[in-house]
Motif scaffolding. Structure first.
Motif, PDB file in Angstrom:
ATOM      1  N   SER A   1      -0.315   0.113  -4.170  1.00  0.00           N
ATOM      2  CA  SER A   1       0.851   0.906  -4.746  1.00  0.00           C
ATOM      3  C   SER A   1       1.013   0.267  -5.875  1.00  0.00           C
ATOM      4  O   SER A   1       2.064   0.837  -6.697  1.00  0.00           O
ATOM      5  CB  SER A   1       2.098   0.535  -3.724  1.00  0.00           C
ATOM      6  OG  SER A   1       2.452  -0.499  -3.595  1.00  0.00           O
TER       7      SER A   1
ATOM      8  N   LYS B   1      -5.974   9.109   1.275  1.00  0.00           N
ATOM      9  CA  LYS B   1      -6.256   7.767   1.639  1.00  0.00           C
ATOM     10  C   LYS B   1      -5.382   6.790   1.174  1.00  0.00           C
ATOM     11  O   LYS B   1      -4.158   7.199   0.614  1.00  0.00           O
ATOM     12  CB  LYS B   1      -7.660   7.311   1.074  1.00  0.00           C
ATOM     13  CG  LYS B   1      -7.522   7.220  -0.517  1.00  0.00           C
ATOM     14  CD  LYS B   1      -8.848   6.906  -1.114  1.00  0.00           C
ATOM     15  CE  LYS B   1      -9.199   5.638  -0.903  1.00  0.00           C
ATOM     16  NZ  LYS B   1      -8.369   4.349  -1.655  1.00  0.00           N
TER      17      LYS B   1
ATOM     18  N   TYR C   1     -12.304  -0.166  -0.123  1.00  0.00           N
ATOM     19  CA  TYR C   1     -13.392  -0.790  -1.139  1.00  0.00           C
ATOM     20  C   TYR C   1     -14.403  -1.727  -0.368  1.00  0.00           C
ATOM     21  O   TYR C   1     -13.717  -2.467   0.484  1.00  0.00           O
ATOM     22  CB  TYR C   1     -12.799  -1.411  -2.355  1.00  0.00           C
ATOM     23  CG  TYR C   1     -12.060  -0.742  -3.014  1.00  0.00           C
ATOM     24  CD1 TYR C   1     -12.488  -0.182  -4.256  1.00  0.00           C
ATOM     25  CD2 TYR C   1     -10.492  -0.384  -3.058  1.00  0.00           C
ATOM     26  CE1 TYR C   1     -11.785   0.774  -5.213  1.00  0.00           C
ATOM     27  CE2 TYR C   1      -9.821   0.450  -3.909  1.00  0.00           C
ATOM     28  CZ  TYR C   1     -10.530   1.150  -5.012  1.00  0.00           C
ATOM     29  OH  TYR C   1      -9.703   1.906  -5.753  1.00  0.00           O
TER      30      TYR C   1
ATOM     31  N   ASP D   1      -2.013   8.015  -0.363  1.00  0.00           N
ATOM     32  CA  ASP D   1      -2.284   8.881  -1.685  1.00  0.00           C
ATOM     33  C   ASP D   1      -2.617  10.417  -1.164  1.00  0.00           C
ATOM     34  O   ASP D   1      -3.714  10.562  -0.356  1.00  0.00           O
ATOM     35  CB  ASP D   1      -3.678   8.414  -2.388  1.00  0.00           C
ATOM     36  CG  ASP D   1      -3.943   9.324  -3.762  1.00  0.00           C
ATOM     37  OD1 ASP D   1      -3.674  10.518  -3.849  1.00  0.00           O
ATOM     38  OD2 ASP D   1      -4.631   8.726  -4.602  1.00  0.00           O
TER      39      ASP D   1
ATOM     40  N   ALA E   1      -7.834  -0.539   1.526  1.00  0.00           N
ATOM     41  CA  ALA E   1      -7.844   0.596   0.420  1.00  0.00           C
ATOM     42  C   ALA E   1      -8.996   1.345   0.016  1.00  0.00           C
ATOM     43  O   ALA E   1      -9.186   1.987  -0.908  1.00  0.00           O
ATOM     44  CB  ALA E   1      -7.218  -0.173  -0.940  1.00  0.00           C
TER      45      ALA E   1
ATOM     46  N   ASP F   1      -4.139   3.567  -0.576  1.00  0.00           N
ATOM     47  CA  ASP F   1      -4.493   2.865  -2.066  1.00  0.00           C
ATOM     48  C   ASP F   1      -3.246   1.920  -2.170  1.00  0.00           C
ATOM     49  O   ASP F   1      -2.372   1.714  -1.654  1.00  0.00           O
ATOM     50  CB  ASP F   1      -4.521   3.841  -2.995  1.00  0.00           C
ATOM     51  CG  ASP F   1      -5.626   3.343  -4.074  1.00  0.00           C
ATOM     52  OD1 ASP F   1      -5.900   2.237  -4.046  1.00  0.00           O
ATOM     53  OD2 ASP F   1      -5.822   4.272  -4.754  1.00  0.00           O
TER      54      ASP F   1
ATOM     55  N   PHE G   1       0.937  -1.328  -0.105  1.00  0.00           N
ATOM     56  CA  PHE G   1      -0.002  -0.097   0.148  1.00  0.00           C
ATOM     57  C   PHE G   1       0.980   1.431  -0.002  1.00  0.00           C
ATOM     58  O   PHE G   1       2.134   1.135   0.404  1.00  0.00           O
ATOM     59  CB  PHE G   1      -0.914   0.051   0.992  1.00  0.00           C
ATOM     60  CG  PHE G   1      -1.767  -1.244   1.220  1.00  0.00           C
ATOM     61  CD1 PHE G   1      -2.935  -1.296   0.796  1.00  0.00           C
ATOM     62  CD2 PHE G   1      -1.443  -2.209   2.016  1.00  0.00           C
ATOM     63  CE1 PHE G   1      -3.956  -2.247   0.617  1.00  0.00           C
ATOM     64  CE2 PHE G   1      -2.361  -3.444   2.305  1.00  0.00           C
ATOM     65  CZ  PHE G   1      -3.584  -3.266   1.660  1.00  0.00           C
TER      66      PHE G   1
ATOM     67  N   PRO H   1      -3.138  -4.728  -7.143  1.00  0.00           N
ATOM     68  CA  PRO H   1      -4.010  -5.219  -5.948  1.00  0.00           C
ATOM     69  C   PRO H   1      -4.391  -6.602  -5.832  1.00  0.00           C
ATOM     70  O   PRO H   1      -4.895  -7.133  -4.781  1.00  0.00           O
ATOM     71  CB  PRO H   1      -5.308  -4.596  -6.199  1.00  0.00           C
ATOM     72  CG  PRO H   1      -5.346  -4.189  -7.904  1.00  0.00           C
ATOM     73  CD  PRO H   1      -3.782  -3.949  -8.029  1.00  0.00           C
TER      74      PRO H   1
END
Length: 593
Positions: A455, A451, A513, A446, A511, A453, A443, A458
């Motif tokens: 890197s 947040k 979601y 951002d 991340a 995210d 990760f 995923p």
């Protein structure tokens, strides 16, 4: 006798002297020596010199024929006399005395010459690519490309891989670039997408029970061109393996890549280039960013960047001292053997850094043990000696400094390392140096979106799996992700995949979601994993970049048969082009100006 040829234009030798032969090809060059024509006839295989005397029935026809006309010539094969032998030509021991000629196709005036190596504008070369491909260098590059692909295919099969073809019309997926969309005629308002990569399909092949998959895969991405990236489409050696660790993936693909490069190391008749022997070096991502300033290091360059931030704490050089106090870093780039360089060399490097958008590139000179420059003057001789001791520099070596936020300083230091290596002639020549970049962070933060995210990829397995996701700071978690790099060019990214749904849901949750987001966006993959998925991993080295490296070409366009220009236009076929109203109606599409 065959209607067109008994031999190709690269086949005749001294042992054929005294025979009658028939050749077909293009008129490459013409020379008139006192009424005697000398013609170099060319085909895919080579050149043969044709001699046409003024009494030959073929003289008048060949005298009128333009360069690049296609002709069939019948004549007698004779040996060349002493000084007329051409040792640089495979057929240089013989020539053919023309008896008759048939013009198969006449050429008009050429927009660019085929013979010679003169440079021509890109738009002319691409519009008349079929002529450009007749030129020796480009023709050889395309044959190299074919040989590389054949070698890759053979070596993968020998390693136990099976070739499959995955779909070209598929669904859009978040690969990081824009999709090319294809409207559906039978499903109004819906679109297919051309695959950015066969990523999900190859993983599903592992779920389906196939053990080792590969293909020479076309990939489509609507992204801008670069020297090492074609706009629109490219090809990669896509592969995936089941029940493997990261080490197993490396062990499978290293001999394939090294073997292909070794097989073609003498391309173009050059002295064969050296290729990395044995296992490729493995460099952790953090180490690569520190030592080389990027995650695709050119190991032919011996320079190693070092962090020297601690040396400037409380330093008399106030600019760096204040930057370090504020949490910034200072990176040092060695410049060995610069005692004979003038001050202009160092000032030019500083100007270059500013032109690249940075505040500047600090430097220290040293000649005969005496330090020079503002940094050395303010930091002091003892402080400079401590830095030089850390870097292993001597009394006639210079040094450059990149300072700023860590990412910015690393990038500038990496660019400066490359430029210094080039300017000082330190880059090792005639060698291919491979390495793996490993241990990428799973990760990143951002700054724009405020947040965490992903890197890199995923769908990679985090090191430590579910326990790491549940117990560690996300920004400390590494992934089983890796890149293959050769001579500073990234050939591919790859990973051991996350094959367990609960780990995937948790990774995406970190991340931002939801489970519903994962189910909606990656339904094919997540559903398949719920029916038993093996641990699996793979990669996809870029074919175009491999050929570019082996051919020692600076631009990928030179190793692609029919490339687009930098605006993603095919000047030869006039694409993209407007669709007809009939086509738009069939596709239920209306264009908006």
């Amino acid at each position: 006798m065959h209607a067109y040829r008994t031999h190709n234009c690269g086949a005749l030798r001294a042992t054929d002297a005294g025979t009658t032969a028939r050749l077909s090809g293009w008129i490459h060059r013409k020379r008139d020596h006192g009424g005697v024509l000398f013609i170099d006839l060319r085909d895919h295989f080579g050149l043969t010199q044709i001699v046409v005397g003024p009494t030959s029935p073929a003289f008048e026809t060949l005298d009128r024929a333009r360069l690049e006309s296609v002709v069939t010539i019948t004549g007698d094969v004779v040996t060349r006399e002493g000084g007329a032998v051409n040792p640089n030509l495979a057929t240089g021991d013989i020539e053919m005395r023309a008896q008759s000629v048939t013009v198969q196709s006449s050429a008009t005036d050429l927009p660019l010459p085929v013979a010679g190596d003169a440079e021509y504008p890109e738009d002319i070369r691409l519009k008349y690519r079929f002529l450009d491909l007749r030129r020796e260098r480009l023709h050889a590059n395309m044959m190299l490309r074919s040989n590389v692909i054949a070698s890759l295919r053979r070596r993968m099969i020998d390693q136990g891989f099976t070739e499959f073809q995955t779909p070209i019309l598929t669904a859009s997926s978040p690969e990081g670039a824009r999709d090319y969309l294809v409207p559906s005629r039978v499903h109004p308002g819906k679109f297919y997408a051309l695959p950015q990569a066969p990523q999900m399909f190859k993983q599903l092949l592992m779920v389906a029970g196939f053990d080792r998959y590969f293909q020479i895969a076309p990939c489509f991405r609507d992204e801008d061109a670069r020297a090492d990236r074609s706009p629109g489409e490219f090809y990669q050696l896509d592969f995936e393996m089941s029940f493997v660790t990261q080490d197993d993936v490396f062990a499978a693909i290293e001999p394939v890549l090294a073997g292909v490069f070794e097989e073609n190391a003498g391309f173009g008749g050059r002295t064969p280039w050296a290729v990395t022997k044995g296992a490729f070096p493995r460099i952790p991502y953090a180490e690569s960013m520190l030592k080389y300033g990027n995650d695709k290091p050119d190991l032919r360059n011996p320079l190693v960047i070092q962090d020297v931030s601690s040396h400037f704490v409380g330093s008399g050089f106030g600019l760096f001292a204040k930057m370090v106090e504020a949490g910034n870093v200072v990176r040092a780039i060695p410049a060995p053997g610069t005692n004979e360089k003038s001050r202009k060399f160092f000032d030019d490097m500083n100007d270059w850094a500013r032109a690249e958008g940075y505040a500047g590139l600090g430097y220290v000179t040293r000649k005969g043990g005496e330090f020079g420059g503002p940094i050395a003057k303010n930091h002091g001789e003892a402080g400079m000696q401590a830095i030089y001791d850390q870097l292993g520099l001597g009394p006639d070596d210079g040094c450059f400094f990149a300072a700023g936020k860590e990412a910015q300083a690393a990038k500038l230091a990496g660019l400066a390392r490359t430029r210094v290596g080039q300017e000082l002639g330190l880059i090792e020549q005639n060698t291919f140096k491979f390495c793996w970049i490993v241990d990428f962070p799973m990760f990143e933060y951002d700054e724009d979106a405020k947040k965490i995210d992903f890197s890199h990829n995923p769908f990679s397995m985090p090191q430590g799996e579910l326990e790491a996701l549940e117990t560690q700071d996300p920004l400390t978690i590494k992934a089983y992700q890796y890149d293959i790099v050769c001579n500073g060019v990234e050939l591919s990214s790859g990973a051991i995949r996350n094959h367990r749904p609960e780990i995937m849901y948790k990774a995406f949750e970190i991340a931002g979601y939801s489970r519903d987001d994962v189910d909606a966006n990656f339904s094919g993959m997540i559903n398949a994993f719920k029916f038993g998925a093996p641990p699996h991993g793979g990669s996809a080295p870029g074919v175009d970049r491999m050929v570019m490296l082996i051919a020692d070409e600076p631009n990928i366009r030179e190793v692609v048969v029919f490339p687009m220009n930098q605006k993603a236009e095919d000047l030869m076929m006039n694409a993209p082009a407007p669709a007809t109203m009939k086509q738009l109606r069939e596709l239920h599409i209306r264009t908006v100006d």
